[in-house]
Design a protein around this motif. Structure first.
Motif, PDB file in Angstrom:
ATOM      1  N   ASN A   1      23.580  -6.553   0.049  1.00  0.00           N
ATOM      2  CA  ASN A   1      24.116  -5.191  -0.008  1.00  0.00           C
ATOM      3  C   ASN A   1      23.687  -4.589  -1.338  1.00  0.00           C
TER       4      ASN A   1
ATOM      5  N   PHE B   1      26.486 -10.350  -1.865  1.00  0.00           N
ATOM      6  CA  PHE B   1      26.320  -9.125  -2.647  1.00  0.00           C
ATOM      7  C   PHE B   1      24.866  -8.657  -2.665  1.00  0.00           C
TER       8      PHE B   1
ATOM      9  N   ARG C   1      35.574   3.303  -5.400  1.00  0.00           N
ATOM     10  CA  ARG C   1      34.183   2.853  -5.384  1.00  0.00           C
ATOM     11  C   ARG C   1      33.824   1.890  -6.524  1.00  0.00           C
ATOM     12  N   ARG C   2      34.649   1.848  -7.560  1.00  0.00           N
ATOM     13  CA  ARG C   2      34.372   0.966  -8.696  1.00  0.00           C
ATOM     14  C   ARG C   2      35.646   0.189  -9.014  1.00  0.00           C
TER      15      ARG C   2
ATOM     16  N   VAL D   1      32.758  -6.387   1.110  1.00  0.00           N
ATOM     17  CA  VAL D   1      31.675  -5.631   1.757  1.00  0.00           C
ATOM     18  C   VAL D   1      32.148  -4.999   3.062  1.00  0.00           C
TER      19      VAL D   1
ATOM     20  N   LYS E   1      31.396   0.042  -4.572  1.00  0.00           N
ATOM     21  CA  LYS E   1      29.962   0.000  -4.859  1.00  0.00           C
ATOM     22  C   LYS E   1      29.664  -0.550  -6.248  1.00  0.00           C
TER      23      LYS E   1
ATOM     24  N   ILE F   1      25.543  -2.329  -3.954  1.00  0.00           N
ATOM     25  CA  ILE F   1      26.681  -2.781  -4.753  1.00  0.00           C
ATOM     26  C   ILE F   1      26.162  -3.284  -6.099  1.00  0.00           C
TER      27      ILE F   1
END
Length: 137
Positions: free
Chosen positions: A95, A92, A29-30, A64, A70, A98
């Motif tokens: 979304n 970005f 996620r990172r 994405v 995220k 994020i």
């Protein structure tokens, strides 16, 4: 939380092809992206350098559409390459879940998994903040 530091191929911006080549596992996620910007020491140079590496529109869209990421961190002043500054940011920004972290200094850090702590300043009425990012192995 957990964050993965990856080295981007040095001959390219972060395109869809470059993203695919990184083989970032599902569930991560990172991600912090170290690029040619670090090799060139751009974070330490005075003035801007418009030849910096960043995301292209298709690279941002690939991220994405094909990952669970995220939080995106990059080693220069902008997450998007100069030639894609508006279009990559729009991908970005559409979304909003994020988080973008720019201006990372990654030259003495090995690739791999870390605990990432981002410590923002509390600025009332602002949509962003300077932060200190700390990586713990």
């Amino acid at each position: 939380g957990p964050a993965l530091l990856v080295d981007v191929p040095r001959h390219t911006n972060i395109t869809a092809e470059a993203m695919e080549s990184l083989n970032i596992p599902k569930g991560v996620r990172r991600v912090l992206f170290r690029t040619l910007n670090t090799d060139r020491g751009l974070m330490w140079k005075e003035g801007g350098d418009m030849s910096y590496v960043g995301f292209t529109e298709d690279g941002a869209q690939w991220l994405v559409d094909n990952t669970d990421i995220k939080l995106v961190g990059l080693d220069y002043l902008s997450i998007a390459s100069f030639d894609h500054a508006c279009s990559a940011h729009v991908v970005f920004l559409k979304n909003a879940d994020i988080i973008l972290v720019e201006h990372l200094k990654l030259e003495y850090v090995e690739t791999g998994l870390y605990m990432l702590h981002c410590l923002p300043l509390r600025l009332v009425g602002s949509d962003g903040s300077p932060i200190r990012c700390i990586l713990i192995k």
